[in-house]
Design a protein around this motif. Structure first.
Motif, PDB file in Angstrom:
ATOM      1  N   GLN A  72       0.832  -1.201   0.000  1.00 24.00           N
ATOM      2  CA  GLN A  72       0.000   0.000   0.000  1.00 24.00           C
ATOM      3  C   GLN A  72       0.870   1.255   0.000  1.00 24.00           C
ATOM      4  OE1 GLN A  72      -2.733  -0.324   3.267  1.00 24.00           O
ATOM      5  NE2 GLN A  72      -4.086  -1.699   2.157  1.00 24.00           N
ATOM      6  N   LEU A  73       1.925   1.237   0.789  1.00 24.30           N
ATOM      7  CA  LEU A  73       2.812   2.398   0.850  1.00 24.30           C
ATOM      8  C   LEU A  73       3.556   2.619  -0.460  1.00 24.30           C
ATOM      9  CD1 LEU A  73       4.306   1.937   4.424  1.00 24.30           C
ATOM     10  CD2 LEU A  73       2.689   3.702   3.688  1.00 24.30           C
ATOM     11  N   ASP A  74       3.862   1.524  -1.167  1.00 25.90           N
ATOM     12  CA  ASP A  74       4.592   1.611  -2.431  1.00 25.90           C
ATOM     13  C   ASP A  74       3.653   1.679  -3.631  1.00 25.90           C
ATOM     14  OD1 ASP A  74       7.055   1.653  -1.224  1.00 25.90           O
ATOM     15  OD2 ASP A  74       7.412  -0.497  -1.459  1.00 25.90           O
ATOM     16  N   GLY A  75       2.373   1.944  -3.406  1.00 23.54           N
ATOM     17  CA  GLY A  75       1.431   2.062  -4.504  1.00 23.54           C
ATOM     18  C   GLY A  75       1.110   0.750  -5.186  1.00 23.54           C
ATOM     19  N   GLY A  76       1.207  -0.347  -4.498  1.00 23.49           N
ATOM     20  CA  GLY A  76       0.846  -1.639  -5.063  1.00 23.49           C
ATOM     21  C   GLY A  76       1.990  -2.396  -5.691  1.00 23.49           C
ATOM     22  N   ASP A  77       3.134  -1.784  -5.840  1.00 23.71           N
ATOM     23  CA  ASP A  77       4.293  -2.466  -6.426  1.00 23.71           C
ATOM     24  C   ASP A  77       5.291  -2.790  -5.336  1.00 23.71           C
ATOM     25  OD1 ASP A  77       3.331  -2.148  -9.030  1.00 23.71           O
ATOM     26  OD2 ASP A  77       4.219  -0.159  -9.196  1.00 23.71           O
ATOM     27  N   LYS A  79       8.712  -3.462  -4.250  1.00 26.41           N
ATOM     28  CA  LYS A  79      10.045  -3.176  -4.788  1.00 26.41           C
ATOM     29  C   LYS A  79      11.016  -4.278  -4.348  1.00 26.41           C
ATOM     30  CE  LYS A  79       8.839   1.209  -5.852  1.00 26.41           C
ATOM     31  NZ  LYS A  79       7.413   1.145  -5.945  1.00 26.41           N
TER      32      LYS A  79
END
Length: 84
Positions: A72-77, A79
């Motif tokens: 959620q913090l990484d926008g769904g991706d 890393k």
């Protein structure tokens, strides 16, 4: 003092939820060492296995929850992690 901690652990129900992820890992390690070294009588081995199963499910759930928060913090991706 370690003897007191092991006595407390034996009195807990195999289904009791651990206080934290770290506590679950520590208890899993202690259980594994006791089972591998033959310290547990056969009558307690099954309870130890049941407790380990509960602890493993708890740890997996905690790790899944953290992964979802990171997604959620990484926008769904997710890393790739690189050690620095």
């Amino acid at each position: 003092m370690p003897a007191k901690r092991s006595a407390e652990k034996k009195s807990s129900s195999p289904s009791d939820e651990p206080a934290s992820y770290e506590a679950a890992q520590a208890e899993l390690q202690a259980l594994a060492q006791a089972m591998e070294s033959g310290q547990l009588p056969l009558s307690e081995m099954l309870d130890g296995y049941r407790r380990a199963s509960v602890l493993l499910r708890y740890c997996h759930a905690q790790l899944d929850a953290v992964e979802q928060q990171i997604l959620q913090l990484d926008g769904g991706d997710l890393k790739p992690w690189a050690a620095e």
